[in-house]
Design a protein around this motif. Structure first.
Motif, PDB file in Angstrom:
ATOM      1  N   TYR A   1      31.696  42.431  50.100  1.00 26.01           N
ATOM      2  CA  TYR A   1      31.281  43.881  50.601  1.00 26.01           C
ATOM      3  C   TYR A   1      32.304  44.187  51.364  1.00 26.01           C
ATOM      4  O   TYR A   1      32.658  43.687  52.465  1.00 26.01           O
ATOM      5  CB  TYR A   1      29.849  43.834  51.302  1.00 26.01           C
ATOM      6  N   LEU A   2      33.091  45.598  51.149  1.00 24.40           N
ATOM      7  CA  LEU A   2      34.027  46.150  51.973  1.00 24.40           C
ATOM      8  C   LEU A   2      33.482  46.467  53.155  1.00 24.40           C
ATOM      9  O   LEU A   2      33.634  46.754  54.599  1.00 24.40           O
ATOM     10  CB  LEU A   2      34.800  47.083  51.273  1.00 24.40           C
ATOM     11  N   ASP A   3      32.195  47.367  52.977  1.00 23.59           N
ATOM     12  CA  ASP A   3      31.255  47.935  54.066  1.00 23.59           C
ATOM     13  C   ASP A   3      30.100  48.105  53.481  1.00 23.59           C
ATOM     14  O   ASP A   3      29.582  47.420  52.467  1.00 23.59           O
ATOM     15  CB  ASP A   3      31.785  49.549  54.670  1.00 23.59           C
ATOM     16  N   GLN A   4      29.147  48.925  53.814  1.00 26.11           N
ATOM     17  CA  GLN A   4      27.647  49.099  53.419  1.00 26.11           C
ATOM     18  C   GLN A   4      27.796  49.356  51.896  1.00 26.11           C
ATOM     19  O   GLN A   4      26.803  48.887  51.100  1.00 26.11           O
ATOM     20  CB  GLN A   4      26.872  50.027  54.165  1.00 26.11           C
ATOM     21  N   THR A   5      28.633  50.180  51.510  1.00 25.86           N
ATOM     22  CA  THR A   5      28.455  50.696  49.961  1.00 25.86           C
ATOM     23  C   THR A   5      29.687  50.291  49.082  1.00 25.86           C
ATOM     24  O   THR A   5      29.560  50.625  48.051  1.00 25.86           O
ATOM     25  CB  THR A   5      28.475  52.213  50.059  1.00 25.86           C
ATOM     26  N   ARG A   6      30.544  49.578  49.618  1.00 27.99           N
ATOM     27  CA  ARG A   6      31.576  49.386  48.750  1.00 27.99           C
ATOM     28  C   ARG A   6      32.099  47.987  48.626  1.00 27.99           C
ATOM     29  O   ARG A   6      32.118  47.181  49.415  1.00 27.99           O
ATOM     30  CB  ARG A   6      33.155  50.356  49.042  1.00 27.99           C
ATOM     31  N   VAL A   7      32.406  47.762  47.434  1.00 27.06           N
ATOM     32  CA  VAL A   7      32.691  46.402  47.012  1.00 27.06           C
ATOM     33  C   VAL A   7      34.065  45.835  46.500  1.00 27.06           C
ATOM     34  O   VAL A   7      34.766  47.027  45.921  1.00 27.06           O
ATOM     35  CB  VAL A   7      31.588  45.583  46.102  1.00 27.06           C
ATOM     36  N   LEU A   8      34.625  44.526  46.773  1.00 24.35           N
ATOM     37  CA  LEU A   8      35.815  44.303  46.089  1.00 24.35           C
ATOM     38  C   LEU A   8      35.480  43.253  45.202  1.00 24.35           C
ATOM     39  O   LEU A   8      34.875  42.041  45.642  1.00 24.35           O
ATOM     40  CB  LEU A   8      36.789  43.816  47.259  1.00 24.35           C
ATOM     41  N   LEU A   9      35.600  43.299  43.892  1.00 26.34           N
ATOM     42  CA  LEU A   9      35.525  42.535  42.788  1.00 26.34           C
ATOM     43  C   LEU A   9      36.612  41.685  42.303  1.00 26.34           C
ATOM     44  O   LEU A   9      37.625  42.509  41.911  1.00 26.34           O
ATOM     45  CB  LEU A   9      34.684  43.109  41.620  1.00 26.34           C
ATOM     46  N   LYS A  10      36.512  40.565  42.201  1.00 28.14           N
ATOM     47  CA  LYS A  10      37.708  39.672  41.590  1.00 28.14           C
ATOM     48  C   LYS A  10      37.470  39.128  40.297  1.00 28.14           C
ATOM     49  O   LYS A  10      36.225  38.658  40.102  1.00 28.14           O
ATOM     50  CB  LYS A  10      38.294  38.789  42.363  1.00 28.14           C
ATOM     51  N   TYR A  11      38.367  39.182  39.269  1.00 26.47           N
ATOM     52  CA  TYR A  11      38.209  38.629  38.024  1.00 26.47           C
ATOM     53  C   TYR A  11      39.457  38.198  37.423  1.00 26.47           C
ATOM     54  O   TYR A  11      40.566  38.377  38.046  1.00 26.47           O
ATOM     55  CB  TYR A  11      37.710  39.908  37.104  1.00 26.47           C
ATOM     56  N   LYS A  12      39.268  37.294  36.513  1.00 30.92           N
ATOM     57  CA  LYS A  12      40.624  37.022  35.545  1.00 30.92           C
ATOM     58  C   LYS A  12      40.235  37.726  34.395  1.00 30.92           C
ATOM     59  O   LYS A  12      39.193  37.476  33.662  1.00 30.92           O
ATOM     60  CB  LYS A  12      40.682  35.433  35.630  1.00 30.92           C
ATOM     61  N   ILE A  13      41.117  38.107  33.682  1.00 36.73           N
ATOM     62  CA  ILE A  13      40.952  38.664  32.035  1.00 36.73           C
ATOM     63  C   ILE A  13      42.278  38.748  31.384  1.00 36.73           C
ATOM     64  O   ILE A  13      43.364  38.690  32.066  1.00 36.73           O
ATOM     65  CB  ILE A  13      40.575  40.303  32.597  1.00 36.73           C
TER      66      ILE A  13
END
Lengths: 406, 601
Positions: free
Chosen positions: B436-448
């Motif tokens: 979570y970057l803050d209450q509402t935003r996220v940082l998602l990490k993937y491999k693709i």
């Protein structure tokens, strides 16, 4: 040396044009209502121009004809709605034609009539002044389709017009029908054609609905208010109609035209045989003296230009001619193929092609014809004839396109 | 100019956060360009850049600024591209700087490239000045975003300058901060001159223009120069600076940024990353250079009209002069005839190249679906690299196929976590982590797998998140996967330009979609045309394009001839653009069908 179909003619850039009698086309650009599929040069609410327009047609006829007194075999009043012109205005025009052209004794004079615009008196007068062929715009036997087309008449008026015309002495009556209409079923089409046959015409033109640019019909389809015509279904309708008309004693002579034996429209045959014709009146096209002419579109401009023309211009132009274009041998060959192959029985005669262009058809279009024959679209019923196969009649554009230059 | 009065800096930002607008304002404030000359995004000189509102190439401009301390400073602004495809250009440009202004949109907050660019800047030990932009907008949250910068990036929120580049509010504070916080360059003025080429463009009169940052010594005009890596020796046509147009100068000294008009005719002789020195008693050691950007995405480019092949080759050659990352080699296809296999940094790069070819060179291009570079390990032990599915050898000779995988980072509002997960999973992606970057935003990490990303991943991400997600990616590794080639046969003939390499598990599904899409794209012919998808000899999907039954002008009388003839001529002209597969006429769109396999029908 093959026989030329006509006496030796003038030489225009390699084309030996046939010295053929003329066909005369008069365009009548007035309508009470515009049909929703129509893209022709026609205007509503200009009927007040009709008397002046009829006079201008006489004047243009005299100016174009000059003093040569060329032979002419057909006269055709097309529109628009020619039946909006009273016979008393047509009579002096026919008189003028007889004066300045050498009219054949059996001259075919056709007038396109909209059901509901002609009463008993009108038809009697029309016949009396010499009009001997009537082309009636029936289009459909279904009120819903007629409404969609904004035709402003019902099927009863068609029957009544034909009955009155017969009583007035018309022995050559054609009906127009439209198929391939959005939402039209095969069953509906069959009803329309059966109704037409019951009315008893001598000639039938059946047109697959085309979506012309700028028409309401095209807009409705484009916006999805109407489904696009189904070309497979239209093919079924065409094949069924062809078979039905053969049983009724009609012969197909052109992609969209059928007639009782001997009653093919001679005027239209002239076009398909690439023979010369004069186009008179606003927006009319002509092809004579090796030149294609197009007349100014608006009837008011047309009248004005003709009124102000002091003397004849070089044939076949008038002061109302908007464009005049010489047709060279290459173009004439393309048109000869494109138009001639529409004649599904006679097609294009190799001997005529050679006589006109001084070259063998196989030499000019051998590769194209080989391809078309391989695809089963074109056939050679005799040594002097190429024509469309029944399959080719439905795929005419693929055939015509072969002859078109890129 | 005294070195202590020189400042070399870049502006870095996520796309659309206002980098170019801020640059424009700085140019105006320093009087580098007059009001009259001011046009939006002065530094974006390509028509395409201006239209798309993005910077594609780096550019450098010198400004003079008299600061509040009364001294005049030479400010060299090096503009950088904002799109992730061009991140290598960013890193190059940053090597010429001592500091960077990090711009963050105060209505959007930190996005994927904000972070990606910041990391590049930090790697190079640059001094960072954080700026929040667009504070004039009603939705601006400058204080929140300043706090976000402190929380995420570790910069003090109190030092964040709040500006509106559009209206000019507080922009002068940015210039002051540059003077106060960004260190001046260091470099021995008396040493033999050395300069790093960080970019270049081609000028028809002056040859390759090398953009340089002088590290040591002083360059003078009329001195023979040498490029240390290529060995090219040249008589420079001129030395100069960008202000913002090219302006000759009498010297470029250590710490300064400018250009050398080399007169060289090919970029090959003047590579970005090379070191310039003087020919006689020049420097011995080159400056640390850059890795050459490696193309990741490949596509066949074919002229729509075969006659344009030579023009396409000339155009690619010219584009390469200004775009060293562009690579190409001739390729032939049965269906499309002669063309080129072109390598790009990413899809955006491909898009730009195609658009430039069409717009600047008036070419009509047929681009095949993009592919990645596969490593194919043969039974013989040999490893070959292929960039076109058509080049895949006979499966019986293959031991394994490896494909490139990427690490990706997605910034998005939390409400989109579900749809993003679904999208990535559908594209064979693997979940790594979520913060979570803050209450509402996220940082998602993937491999693709990159192959999945280049089809329509970015567009789908944008549409499923209504434009709120941002994406950064970089190469991770090659992985061995169960891959097969999906062939397409039109009227029984395999079409090389439609072949694709897919995961075996998806071959059936993709084959079906491809066949049904082609069925709708290929017009009806005079005969029935079967369309098949096959893996090896095994046909997995088939559909028929029914034979055309009716196509004829209903009416053709005297008045119609000219018009109908024109109509047929037009149709015939259109047909000329069709490609022939055997005797089947196929429209060019069919070759892009592969790109739209996941569209809703």
């Amino acid at each position: 040396m093959p026989q030329r179909p006509y006496a030796p003619g003038s030489v225009t850039s390699g084309v030996h044009l046939p010295e053929s009698p003329l066909a005369l086309y008069y365009h009548i650009p007035f309508c009470q209502i515009r049909c929703t599929y129509c893209a022709f040069n026609t205007y509503t609410r200009l009927e007040s121009l009709i008397p002046g327009y009829a006079e201008a047609l006489i004047r243009e006829t005299r100016l174009v004809a000059g003093s040569a007194r060329r032979p002419a075999v057909t006269i055709y009043f097309g529109g628009g709605t020619p039946s909006l012109i009273p016979p008393r205005l047509i009579a002096p025009l026919l008189d003028a034609c007889a004066e300045v052209f050498d009219l054949a004794p059996d001259v075919e004079i056709t007038l396109e009539a909209n059901p509901g615009t002609t009463d008993r008196a009108y038809l009697q007068e029309l016949r009396a002044i010499g009009v001997n062929r009537l082309s009636v715009g029936m289009q459909s036997a279904h009120a819903r389709e007629l409404h969609l087309f904004a035709r402003g008449h019902g099927v009863d008026e068609v029957r009544e017009t034909v009955t009155l015309a017969r009583a007035a002495g018309f022995e050559n009556i054609s009906l127009d029908l439209i198929y391939g209409v959005p939402q039209q079923t095969l069953d509906m089409w069959q009803t329309s054609l059966e109704t037409a046959l019951d009315i008893g015409p001598d000639h039938l033109s059946m047109y697959s609905l085309g979506l012309e640019d700028g028409t309401p019909m095209q807009r409705w389809v484009e916006r999805g208010h109407l489904p696009a015509p189904d070309s497979d279904l239209a093919a079924d309708m065409y094949e069924w109609a062809d078979e039905r008309l053969a049983r009724a004693g009609f012969e197909q002579y052109e992609i969209s035209n059928w007639a009782r034996p001997g009653l093919a429209c001679r005027h239209n045959l002239h076009y398909w045989r690439s023979l010369p014709y004069l186009g008179l009146g606003a927006g009319a096209h002509g092809y004579a003296g090796g030149k294609r002419t197009v007349t100014v579109l608006h009837p008011a401009h047309y009248i004005e230009r003709i009124q102000q023309q002091p003397a004849p211009l070089p044939y076949p132009a008038s002061a109302a001619t908007d464009t005049i274009e010489p047709i060279d041998a290459r173009q004439a060959m393309v048109e000869t193929m494109m138009m001639g192959l529409r004649l599904v029985q006679e097609g294009v005669a190799l001997s005529t092609f050679r006589a006109w262009f001084g070259r063998d058809l196989w030499e000019v279009y051998g590769a194209e014809l080989d391809r078309l024959i391989a695809f089963g679209l074109v056939e050679l019923p005799t040594a002097d004839q190429v024509r469309l196969t029944p399959r080719g009649r439905l795929l005419g554009n693929h055939v015509f396109a072969e002859f078109i230059q890129e | 100019m005294n070195q202590s009065n020189i400042r070399n800096f870049s502006i870095i930002a996520h796309i659309d956060h206002g980098k170019s607008t801020l640059a424009d304002r700085l140019l105006q404030l320093t009087g580098t360009i007059s009001e009259r000359e001011m046009q939006e995004q002065v530094l974006d000189s390509m028509e395409l850049e201006r239209e798309r509102g993005v910077t594609i190439k780096a550019s450098a401009v010198r400004m003079e600024y008299t600061a509040h301390d009364g001294q005049t400073y030479e400010m060299n602004l090096i503009d950088t591209p904002g799109h992730v495809d061009f991140s290598y250009e960013v890193s190059r440009a940053l090597q010429a700087c001592e500091g960077a202004i990090l711009v963050v949109d105060s209505t959007q907050g930190i996005e994927a490239q904000t972070l990606a660019n910041l990391y590049v800047a930090l790697e190079q030990d640059l001094e960072i000045l954080a700026v929040v932009n667009k504070i004039d907008l009603p939705a601006a949250r400058p204080d929140d975003i300043a706090q976000e910068i402190e929380d995420l990036l570790g910069l003090d929120a109190a030092d964040v300058i709040q500006v509106s580049a559009k209206t000019g509010i507080h922009v002068e504070q940015v210039l002051e901060a540059v003077v106060q916080h960004i260190p001046p360059p260091k470099g021995d003025l008396d040493a033999p001159p050395r300069a790093l080429i960080f970019d270049s463009h081609y000028d028809p009169y002056k040859g390759v223009i090398a953009y340089v940052r002088v590290a040591e010594g002083v360059f003078k005009p009329n001195t023979t120069l040498r490029l240390m890596a290529s060995g090219a020796v040249l008589e420079p046509i001129e030395l100069g600076i960008f202000s913002p147009n090219m302006k000759p100068v009498q010297s470029l000294a250590a710490g300064e940024v400018g250009y050398i008009a080399t007169g060289l005719k090919t970029v090959r002789e003047c590579r970005v990353g090379d070191t310039v020195t003087i020919a006689q008693s020049g420097a011995v050691e080159p400056l640390p250079g850059y890795k050459h950007a490696k193309p990741m995405v490949f596509a066949g480019f074919y002229p729509s009209d075969n006659d344009d092949y030579d023009d396409l080759r000339d155009a690619l050659e010219k584009l390469q002069l200004n775009d060293a990352a562009l690579v190409y080699e001739p390729e032939t296809s049965q269906a499309l005839n002669f063309g080129f296999r072109v390598g790009f940094l990413g899809l955006f790069h491909m898009d730009i190249v195609q658009e430039r070819l069409e717009r600047e060179y008036d070419l009509d291009i047929l681009a095949t679906a993009p592919s990645v570079e596969y490593q194919v390990v043969l039974r013989s032990g040999e490893v070959i690299e292929i960039t076109s599915p058509a080049d895949l050898p006979d499966p019986s000779t293959i031991d394994e196929i490896r494909e490139p995988w990427m690490s990706i980072e997605i910034f998005a509002p939390e409400e989109f976590i579900g749809p993003i997960m679904e999208l990535v999973t559908k594209k064979r992606g693997e979940y790594l982590s979520m913060e979570y970057l803050d209450q509402t935003r996220v940082l998602l990490k993937y491999k693709i797998p990159l192959a999945e990303m280049i089809i329509d991943f970015y567009d789908r991400l944008k549409s499923t998140t209504r434009g709120y997600a941002s994406l950064d990616y970089h190469f991770d590794e090659y992985r061995t996967e169960n891959l097969v080639r999906l062939d397409v046969l039109v009227n029984k003939l395999p079409v090389d330009a439609l072949a694709m390499i897919v995961h075996e598990d998806e071959a059936f599904h993709k084959g079906q979609r491809l066949v049904s899409r082609l069925k709708r794209t290929i017009p009806r012919q005079l005969f029935e045309v079967p369309i098949q998808a096959a893996v090896g000899k095994h046909v997995i999907s088939r559909a028929n394009v029914k034979a055309l039954r009716k196509d004829v002008l209903a009416k053709c009388y005297g008045g119609d001839i000219t018009r109908k003839k024109k109509l047929l001529e037009k149709q015939k002209k259109g047909k000329k653009r069709l490609k022939m597969i055997g005797n089947v006429e196929v429209p060019q769109e069919a070759f892009m069908a592969v790109l739209r396999l996941d569209d809703d029908d």
